[in-house]
Design a protein around this motif. Sequence first.
Motif, mmCIF file in Angstrom:
data_model
loop_
_atom_site.group_PDB
_atom_site.id
_atom_site.type_symbol
_atom_site.label_atom_id
_atom_site.label_comp_id
_atom_site.label_asym_id
_atom_site.label_seq_id
_atom_site.Cartn_x
_atom_site.Cartn_y
_atom_site.Cartn_z
ATOM 1 N N THR A 28 35.694 57.759 43.634
ATOM 2 C CA THR A 28 35.481 59.041 42.964
ATOM 3 C C THR A 28 34.014 59.453 42.908
ATOM 4 O O THR A 28 33.705 60.635 42.719
ATOM 5 N N GLY A 29 33.111 58.475 43.041
ATOM 6 C CA GLY A 29 31.691 58.761 42.930
ATOM 7 C C GLY A 29 31.227 58.909 41.494
ATOM 8 O O GLY A 29 30.055 59.166 41.231
ATOM 9 N N GLU A 30 32.144 58.714 40.549
ATOM 10 C CA GLU A 30 31.816 58.856 39.128
ATOM 11 C C GLU A 30 31.084 57.623 38.623
ATOM 12 O O GLU A 30 31.488 56.489 38.881
ATOM 13 N N VAL A 31 29.999 57.847 37.902
ATOM 14 C CA VAL A 31 29.260 56.763 37.275
ATOM 15 C C VAL A 31 29.831 56.544 35.877
ATOM 16 O O VAL A 31 29.951 57.481 35.095
ATOM 17 N N GLN A 32 30.190 55.298 35.587
ATOM 18 C CA GLN A 32 30.809 54.990 34.298
ATOM 19 C C GLN A 32 30.516 53.550 33.915
ATOM 20 O O GLN A 32 30.063 52.750 34.755
ATOM 21 N N PRO A 33 30.750 53.177 32.644
ATOM 22 C CA PRO A 33 30.530 51.790 32.227
ATOM 23 C C PRO A 33 31.356 50.808 33.047
ATOM 24 O O PRO A 33 32.497 51.111 33.441
ATOM 25 N N LYS A 34 30.782 49.646 33.289
ATOM 26 C CA LYS A 34 31.478 48.629 34.078
ATOM 27 C C LYS A 34 32.807 48.222 33.451
ATOM 28 O O LYS A 34 33.704 47.752 34.155
ATOM 29 N N ALA A 35 32.911 48.394 32.135
ATOM 30 C CA ALA A 35 34.141 47.993 31.440
ATOM 31 C C ALA A 35 35.365 48.730 31.966
ATOM 32 O O ALA A 35 36.485 48.251 31.826
ATOM 33 N N GLY A 36 35.183 49.890 32.578
ATOM 34 C CA GLY A 36 36.315 50.653 33.090
ATOM 35 C C GLY A 36 36.524 50.523 34.579
ATOM 36 O O GLY A 36 37.300 51.282 35.178
ATOM 37 N N LEU A 37 35.837 49.554 35.184
ATOM 38 C CA LEU A 37 35.879 49.393 36.635
ATOM 39 C C LEU A 37 36.341 47.996 37.035
ATOM 40 O O LEU A 37 36.165 47.036 36.292
ATOM 41 N N ILE A 38 36.908 47.904 38.224
ATOM 42 C CA ILE A 38 37.269 46.614 38.809
ATOM 43 C C ILE A 38 36.236 46.291 39.885
ATOM 44 O O ILE A 38 35.946 47.126 40.745
ATOM 45 N N ARG A 39 35.709 45.086 39.842
ATOM 46 C CA ARG A 39 34.710 44.668 40.839
ATOM 47 C C ARG A 39 35.393 43.963 42.007
ATOM 48 O O ARG A 39 36.312 43.157 41.808
ATOM 49 N N PHE A 40 34.916 44.264 43.197
ATOM 50 C CA PHE A 40 35.385 43.596 44.413
ATOM 51 C C PHE A 40 34.177 43.103 45.187
ATOM 52 O O PHE A 40 33.089 43.677 45.106
ATOM 53 N N VAL A 41 34.385 42.032 45.950
ATOM 54 C CA VAL A 41 33.349 41.537 46.855
ATOM 55 C C VAL A 41 33.984 41.276 48.213
ATOM 56 O O VAL A 41 35.218 41.222 48.342
ATOM 57 N N VAL A 42 33.161 41.113 49.223
ATOM 58 C CA VAL A 42 33.631 40.754 50.563
ATOM 59 C C VAL A 42 33.463 39.256 50.729
ATOM 60 O O VAL A 42 32.350 38.721 50.567
ATOM 61 N N GLY A 43 34.566 38.575 51.026
ATOM 62 C CA GLY A 43 34.519 37.137 51.196
ATOM 63 C C GLY A 43 33.937 36.721 52.526
ATOM 64 O O GLY A 43 33.630 37.564 53.383
ATOM 65 N N LYS A 48 32.337 37.406 38.353
ATOM 66 C CA LYS A 48 31.465 36.244 38.518
ATOM 67 C C LYS A 48 31.275 35.808 39.968
ATOM 68 O O LYS A 48 30.455 34.926 40.239
ATOM 69 N N LEU A 49 32.019 36.387 40.901
ATOM 70 C CA LEU A 49 31.906 35.959 42.292
ATOM 71 C C LEU A 49 30.576 36.408 42.899
ATOM 72 O O LEU A 49 30.061 37.481 42.579
ATOM 73 N N PRO A 50 30.019 35.583 43.795
ATOM 74 C CA PRO A 50 28.756 35.961 44.436
ATOM 75 C C PRO A 50 28.970 37.096 45.441
ATOM 76 O O PRO A 50 30.076 37.305 45.928
ATOM 77 N N GLY A 51 27.903 37.789 45.721
ATOM 78 C CA GLY A 51 27.984 38.870 46.694
ATOM 79 C C GLY A 51 27.781 40.228 46.055
ATOM 80 O O GLY A 51 27.836 40.379 44.830
ATOM 81 N N ARG A 52 27.547 41.212 46.894
ATOM 82 C CA ARG A 52 27.338 42.575 46.424
ATOM 83 C C ARG A 52 28.652 43.155 45.919
ATOM 84 O O ARG A 52 29.657 43.137 46.605
ATOM 85 N N GLY A 53 28.636 43.663 44.711
ATOM 86 C CA GLY A 53 29.854 44.195 44.126
ATOM 87 C C GLY A 53 30.169 45.613 44.569
ATOM 88 O O GLY A 53 29.265 46.434 44.766
ATOM 89 N N MET A 54 31.460 45.874 44.726
ATOM 90 C CA MET A 54 31.969 47.225 44.977
ATOM 91 C C MET A 54 32.899 47.544 43.828
ATOM 92 O O MET A 54 33.803 46.771 43.516
ATOM 93 N N TYR A 55 32.691 48.677 43.176
ATOM 94 C CA TYR A 55 33.402 48.983 41.943
ATOM 95 C C TYR A 55 34.374 50.145 42.128
ATOM 96 O O TYR A 55 34.039 51.159 42.735
ATOM 97 N N VAL A 56 35.579 49.951 41.592
ATOM 98 C CA VAL A 56 36.624 50.973 41.675
ATOM 99 C C VAL A 56 37.217 51.182 40.287
ATOM 100 O O VAL A 56 37.457 50.215 39.550
ATOM 101 N N THR A 57 37.446 52.428 39.931
ATOM 102 C CA THR A 57 38.047 52.758 38.644
ATOM 103 C C THR A 57 39.373 52.027 38.467
ATOM 104 O O THR A 57 40.180 51.932 39.401
#
Length: 210
Positions: free
Chosen positions: A20-35, A47-56
């Motif tokens: 969405t491109g919306e900036v919001q608190p991390k509490a409302g987002l799910i973090r993903f990383v590339v394994g 807690k996983l290492p790597g650059r996080g990608m956040y999705v609502t």
Amino acid sequence: MARGGHNKERDDVERKCIVTGEVQPKAGLIRFVVGPDNQVVPDVLGKLPGRGMYVTADRTTLEEAKKGQFSRSAKQAVTVPDGLVDEVERQLARRTVDLIALTRKAGRAVCGFEKVKGWLAGGERVRVLVQASDGSERGKTKLWTPEGARYFGCLTSQELGLAFGRQSVIHGALATGRLSDRVVEEATKLRGLREGNGGDTASGKDKEAK
């Protein structure tokens, strides 16, 4: 940092949803990383290492992220596993159940219609009212959400049973405290996947005590 190690800065940190491109608190987002195998991995605990990608934390938005948004955000070709969104839901449900169980073990939660009603009517500082999604609507409408508390109906009676150490539970209440605040955070995300982004009200039950 707030008392007891509760990190207020963490609560205030914001990230941008890659869909969405919306900036919001991390509490409302799910973090993903590339394994290591270039596969997208959900990081519910953050807690996983790597650059996080956040999705609502919303099923529709998560489904949309699978359509190339992860690759664009990672700036590389990635593999999105089948059932990714269902896996996020499973992990969130487990996390929410575990946190409720911790709250119960700390003596800050009760279950059962009469005990919950007693807390609501007796002035106990309730932070969360939880009721099973598959419970009787007639029974659930007899309880109310106190002012300032949160209502969640996104867990099944079996899941609530696991949290309270019983076979099944329909009604539960959590007292105010850090653990209950964490339950609110995780249950809000879970509700986004199971019920859609419906705000604080569920089935019209968020109302003040009479």
